[in-house]
Motif scaffolding. Sequence first.
Motif, PDB file in Angstrom:
ATOM      1  N   THR A 180     103.500 -36.040  11.300  1.00 41.21           N
ATOM      2  CA  THR A 180     103.620 -35.767   9.826  1.00 41.21           C
ATOM      3  C   THR A 180     104.109 -34.264   9.630  1.00 41.21           C
ATOM      4  N   ALA A 181     104.307 -33.490  10.847  1.00 39.77           N
ATOM      5  CA  ALA A 181     104.657 -31.965  10.713  1.00 39.77           C
ATOM      6  C   ALA A 181     105.531 -31.685   9.725  1.00 39.77           C
ATOM      7  N   ASP A 182     105.594 -30.517   9.257  1.00 38.68           N
ATOM      8  CA  ASP A 182     106.684 -30.025   8.367  1.00 38.68           C
ATOM      9  C   ASP A 182     107.834 -29.754   9.096  1.00 38.68           C
ATOM     10  N   ALA A 183     109.075 -29.421   8.274  1.00 41.91           N
ATOM     11  CA  ALA A 183     110.411 -29.404   8.714  1.00 41.91           C
ATOM     12  C   ALA A 183     110.505 -28.203   9.673  1.00 41.91           C
ATOM     13  N   GLY A 184     109.773 -26.969   9.589  1.00 41.54           N
ATOM     14  CA  GLY A 184     110.041 -25.954  10.424  1.00 41.54           C
ATOM     15  C   GLY A 184     109.211 -26.305  11.717  1.00 41.54           C
ATOM     16  N   GLU A 185     108.092 -27.017  11.814  1.00 44.27           N
ATOM     17  CA  GLU A 185     107.766 -27.359  13.187  1.00 44.27           C
ATOM     18  C   GLU A 185     108.609 -28.315  13.925  1.00 44.27           C
ATOM     19  N   ALA A 231     110.204 -27.832  17.339  1.00 47.67           N
ATOM     20  CA  ALA A 231     110.375 -28.711  18.683  1.00 47.67           C
ATOM     21  C   ALA A 231     111.611 -28.992  18.993  1.00 47.67           C
ATOM     22  N   ALA A 232     112.512 -29.217  18.115  1.00 43.91           N
ATOM     23  CA  ALA A 232     113.768 -29.485  18.822  1.00 43.91           C
ATOM     24  C   ALA A 232     114.572 -28.655  19.495  1.00 43.91           C
ATOM     25  N   ASP A 233     114.341 -27.192  18.819  1.00 42.29           N
ATOM     26  CA  ASP A 233     114.903 -26.184  19.988  1.00 42.29           C
ATOM     27  C   ASP A 233     114.197 -26.207  21.326  1.00 42.29           C
ATOM     28  N   LEU A 234     112.660 -26.489  21.356  1.00 41.44           N
ATOM     29  CA  LEU A 234     112.098 -26.508  22.874  1.00 41.44           C
ATOM     30  C   LEU A 234     112.804 -27.709  23.528  1.00 41.44           C
TER      31      LEU A 234
END
Length: 236
Positions: A36-41, A45-48
């Motif tokens: 349920t993390a927010d869009a920025g998080e 994560a996608a970048d990582l």
Amino acid sequence: MTENDGDAAPLAELMTATTELGAALRELIEVSVITTADAGEVAAAADLVRAATARIGDARRPVSQLPRLDDPSEGRRVFNPVTGIANPMAPPLVVRADGDGVVAEATLGLAYEGPPSFVHGGMSALFMDQMLGSAAGAAGLWGMTAHLELDYRGPLPLQTPLVLRARVESHEGRKAHISGTIALASAPEKILVEARGLFVMPRPEKQAAYFGAITDASGRHAPPRRPGDATALRPA
Ligand SMILES: CCCCCCCCCC(=O)SCCNC(=O)CCNC(=O)[C@H](O)C(C)(C)COP(=O)(O)OP(=O)(O)OC[C@H]1O[C@@H](n2cnc3c(N)ncnc32)[C@H](O)[C@@H]1OP(=O)(O)O
């Protein structure tokens, strides 16, 4: 780990690292559908994840080459999508011989969801396909799925221990009729999913056409031909 590995130590290290990657990715897949993390998080994560892909993505084997970590003669297929310990798509099922068939336990997370809070029916079919194939292997047979049918008698709840079973009902020539079930581990007598399948060992010319170009990691011809090749069955 395979007959022709000169140096087992680096391969053992690779097995440890690959298994760790599979486990980490499996956790990531589950978290990616449950977070349920927010869009920025989520974007961070996608970048990582992209960075991780870039780190190992340039060195790839061709589809005709078995992984270095596989040993089909031992039934080890580390990237099998059902039993492969290093494949994050796999729960993984640990299939073992039991009585006249095979058994496995699994607890499935939200990545396997179909109807809300229940397992996707296609996942049950996938697991049954593999279990039936494993039952063939345990009986000293091997073949490819020619026909698979399922009855869904009750939904399989997520996050709940399940027990999967399969056994060869009969076999003749290249054909094996195999059945399987899925139930709650807490109520194993109440069958929720029933499967029946026909597995057929392909005629020699089809085996040659399908698997004639398959090699092991050293480039040696390595077509499937023994029971373990198709199953990843663990000894009882
Ligand atoms: C091998 C390594 C696999 C490792 C992973 C294991 C994972 C689990 C298993 C799989 O997912 S396997 C992948 C999915 N399956 C396929 O892609 C198989 C596609 N089908 C074929 O390639 C051919 O149809 C097949 C090899 C199964 C059979 O072709 P053949 O030319 O060798 O057999 P043939 O057609 O002569 O049929 C042999 C017998 O089976 C019967 N048969 C074949 N397909 C049937 C069918 N669908 N329904 C009923 N009977 C069937 C056929 O009637 C005949 O019966 P009789 O001997 O009594 O006359």
